[in-house]
Design a protein around this motif. Structure first.
Motif, PDB file in Angstrom:
ATOM      1  N   ARG A  99     -45.780 -44.190  13.764  1.00 34.52           N
ATOM      2  CA  ARG A  99     -45.212 -45.292  13.019  1.00 34.52           C
ATOM      3  C   ARG A  99     -46.405 -46.367  12.984  1.00 34.52           C
ATOM      4  O   ARG A  99     -46.573 -47.274  11.886  1.00 34.52           O
ATOM      5  CB  ARG A  99     -44.354 -45.992  13.945  1.00 34.52           C
ATOM      6  CG  ARG A  99     -43.806 -47.006  13.652  1.00 34.52           C
ATOM      7  CD  ARG A  99     -42.572 -46.810  12.254  1.00 34.52           C
ATOM      8  NE  ARG A  99     -43.184 -46.816  11.007  1.00 34.52           N
ATOM      9  CZ  ARG A  99     -42.760 -46.360  10.011  1.00 34.52           C
ATOM     10  NH1 ARG A  99     -41.603 -45.524   9.932  1.00 34.52           N
ATOM     11  NH2 ARG A  99     -43.268 -46.475   8.786  1.00 34.52           N
TER      12      ARG A  99
ATOM     13  N   VAL B 263     -33.703 -41.410  20.918  1.00 32.44           N
ATOM     14  CA  VAL B 263     -34.996 -40.862  21.554  1.00 32.44           C
ATOM     15  C   VAL B 263     -35.034 -41.373  22.897  1.00 32.44           C
ATOM     16  O   VAL B 263     -35.479 -40.736  24.068  1.00 32.44           O
ATOM     17  CB  VAL B 263     -36.151 -41.481  20.751  1.00 32.44           C
ATOM     18  CG1 VAL B 263     -37.534 -41.245  21.424  1.00 32.44           C
ATOM     19  CG2 VAL B 263     -36.179 -40.926  19.514  1.00 32.44           C
TER      20      VAL B 263
ATOM     21  N   TYR C 189     -40.663 -34.038  19.388  1.00 29.09           N
ATOM     22  CA  TYR C 189     -41.201 -35.307  18.763  1.00 29.09           C
ATOM     23  C   TYR C 189     -41.431 -36.303  19.802  1.00 29.09           C
ATOM     24  O   TYR C 189     -40.561 -36.999  19.920  1.00 29.09           O
ATOM     25  CB  TYR C 189     -40.498 -35.841  17.508  1.00 29.09           C
ATOM     26  CG  TYR C 189     -41.478 -36.672  16.536  1.00 29.09           C
ATOM     27  CD1 TYR C 189     -42.773 -36.869  16.803  1.00 29.09           C
ATOM     28  CD2 TYR C 189     -40.617 -37.221  15.535  1.00 29.09           C
ATOM     29  CE1 TYR C 189     -43.409 -37.723  15.920  1.00 29.09           C
ATOM     30  CE2 TYR C 189     -41.342 -38.347  14.819  1.00 29.09           C
ATOM     31  CZ  TYR C 189     -42.909 -38.233  14.906  1.00 29.09           C
ATOM     32  OH  TYR C 189     -43.330 -39.338  14.143  1.00 29.09           O
TER      33      TYR C 189
ATOM     34  N   GLN D 228     -44.536 -40.430  18.328  1.00 29.04           N
ATOM     35  CA  GLN D 228     -43.845 -41.366  17.373  1.00 29.04           C
ATOM     36  C   GLN D 228     -44.409 -42.653  17.107  1.00 29.04           C
ATOM     37  O   GLN D 228     -44.509 -43.160  15.916  1.00 29.04           O
ATOM     38  CB  GLN D 228     -42.332 -41.447  17.914  1.00 29.04           C
ATOM     39  CG  GLN D 228     -41.453 -40.176  17.948  1.00 29.04           C
ATOM     40  CD  GLN D 228     -40.076 -40.439  18.103  1.00 29.04           C
ATOM     41  OE1 GLN D 228     -39.529 -41.244  17.635  1.00 29.04           O
ATOM     42  NE2 GLN D 228     -39.144 -39.407  18.764  1.00 29.04           N
TER      43      GLN D 228
ATOM     44  N   LEU E  87     -37.812 -47.720  21.037  1.00 26.55           N
ATOM     45  CA  LEU E  87     -37.421 -46.066  20.715  1.00 26.55           C
ATOM     46  C   LEU E  87     -36.046 -46.363  20.292  1.00 26.55           C
ATOM     47  O   LEU E  87     -35.098 -46.910  20.780  1.00 26.55           O
ATOM     48  CB  LEU E  87     -37.491 -45.232  21.945  1.00 26.55           C
ATOM     49  CG  LEU E  87     -39.100 -45.065  22.389  1.00 26.55           C
ATOM     50  CD1 LEU E  87     -39.166 -44.185  23.449  1.00 26.55           C
ATOM     51  CD2 LEU E  87     -39.912 -44.395  21.213  1.00 26.55           C
TER      52      LEU E  87
ATOM     53  N   GLY F 235     -35.771 -35.446  12.214  1.00 30.61           N
ATOM     54  CA  GLY F 235     -37.003 -36.886  12.308  1.00 30.61           C
ATOM     55  C   GLY F 235     -36.295 -38.141  11.948  1.00 30.61           C
ATOM     56  O   GLY F 235     -36.728 -39.086  11.974  1.00 30.61           O
TER      57      GLY F 235
ATOM     58  N   GLN G 255     -34.001 -39.620  13.030  1.00 30.44           N
ATOM     59  CA  GLN G 255     -33.595 -40.665  14.114  1.00 30.44           C
ATOM     60  C   GLN G 255     -34.653 -41.077  14.930  1.00 30.44           C
ATOM     61  O   GLN G 255     -34.666 -41.524  15.994  1.00 30.44           O
ATOM     62  CB  GLN G 255     -32.279 -39.977  14.708  1.00 30.44           C
ATOM     63  CG  GLN G 255     -31.114 -39.708  14.204  1.00 30.44           C
ATOM     64  CD  GLN G 255     -30.064 -39.225  15.034  1.00 30.44           C
ATOM     65  OE1 GLN G 255     -29.930 -39.388  16.332  1.00 30.44           O
ATOM     66  NE2 GLN G 255     -29.061 -38.744  14.539  1.00 30.44           N
ATOM     67  N   SER G 256     -36.012 -40.814  14.659  1.00 25.75           N
ATOM     68  CA  SER G 256     -37.013 -40.955  15.145  1.00 25.75           C
ATOM     69  C   SER G 256     -37.847 -42.237  14.525  1.00 25.75           C
ATOM     70  O   SER G 256     -37.135 -43.102  13.740  1.00 25.75           O
ATOM     71  CB  SER G 256     -38.130 -39.928  15.059  1.00 25.75           C
ATOM     72  OG  SER G 256     -38.440 -40.081  13.544  1.00 25.75           O
TER      73      SER G 256
ATOM     74  N   PRO H 177     -42.339 -39.493  22.296  1.00 27.00           N
ATOM     75  CA  PRO H 177     -42.291 -40.915  22.176  1.00 27.00           C
ATOM     76  C   PRO H 177     -43.649 -41.495  21.614  1.00 27.00           C
ATOM     77  O   PRO H 177     -43.768 -42.294  21.056  1.00 27.00           O
ATOM     78  CB  PRO H 177     -41.584 -41.222  23.287  1.00 27.00           C
ATOM     79  CG  PRO H 177     -41.752 -40.519  24.319  1.00 27.00           C
ATOM     80  CD  PRO H 177     -41.580 -39.097  23.867  1.00 27.00           C
TER      81      PRO H 177
END
Length: 259
Positions: A100, A240, A91, A96, A236, A54, A56-57, A93
């Motif tokens: 966020r 991702v 996960y 994500q 992204l 996670g 790198q998300s 997009p």
């Protein structure tokens, strides 16, 4: 599906798609039923066949157990997978972006009752809890996703939300202040069912609805699209993008049927 050899970014992109499709094709041949497995067995299986990731998300502060290239079933024959398709192990997009947005705007959730519909790994439910929601329910028809959500909450030092595995779409209108949907508009028939059910929830309970989606064709071309107001758009991360066929952005939308 043996994915031997070094994994370049281009290969990663193709393999995520191949991975999901292969699980779909082999699902009909599986003889093990999720309902026959204990939660202890499922927890152990998830622990052994995912990796804490996670960072790198879009939400690096949220830890999740996910499929990575280091995991056995990235290369294993998919017919050996004993459960339903593991959407909870990716996960996506839209989720994500939605997570966020909630973390950046905690007032959206604070003190509210929240439903994370099609919750998958539980990231949006986790974001809602971190943002101060009064009560959070995670709904996914896959019981393994419910166990994964519990484990992911524990990773983040949170009490797990109530996890429901009944199909809520089309049922009696849910009484929540806020409904979250990440990456749910991947199928036209499902999108149409969602459209009708969400209308009912809004008319009955004045529910607020937030949708996260990276702009898939099924989303952009559906009639619900004209009833949405964009709240945010996020670029992204490179990793991702590579895993999602080159998609570069993901947005968050508010559903406004009165538009």
């Amino acid at each position: 599906m043996n994915m031997s050899g070094p994994l370049t970014p281009h290969k990663c992109t193709r393999y995520v798609k191949m991975l999901v499709e292969a699980f779909k094709q082999s699902n009909k041949r599986r003889c093990l039923s999720t309902s026959c497995q204990s939660e202890e067995y499922i927890r152990r299986f998830i622990s052994e066949n995912t990796e804490v990731a996670g960072e790198q998300s879009l939400t690096p502060e949220v830890k999740l157990r996910l499929f990575t290239t280091n995991c056995r079933f990235w290369r294993e024959r998919p017919e050996l997978w004993p459960f339903d398709d593991p959407y909870w192990a990716i996960y996506w997009p839209g989720g994500q972006a939605l997570s966020r947005y909630l973390l950046d705007n905690p007032a959206v959730c604070r003190g509210k009752t929240v439903l994370d519909l099609g919750s998958g790994c539980g990231a949006s439910a986790i974001a809602a809890k971190l943002s101060g929601a009064a009560h959070v329910v995670a709904n996914d028809i896959d019981t393994v996703a419910a166990v994964a959500t519990h484990m992911n909450c524990e990773l983040n030092g949170l009490e797990p939300p109530l996890c429901l595995t009944d199909n809520m779409i089309g049922s009696q209108a849910a009484d929540f202040d806020l409904i979250l949907l990440g990456d749910m508009f991947y199928d036209e028939a499902l999108a149409t069912s969602l459209h009708s059910w969400l209308d009912c929830c809004i008319k009955t309970h004045s529910t607020e609805v937030l949708i996260g989606d990276p702009g898939r064709a099924q989303f952009e071309e559906h009639g619900i699209r004209r009833l949405l107001r964009q709240l945010a758009q996020f670029e992204l991360p490179e990793s991702v993008r590579e895993e999602n066929y080159g998609l570069t952005c993901s947005g968050v939308w508010c559903y406004r049927p009165e538009l």
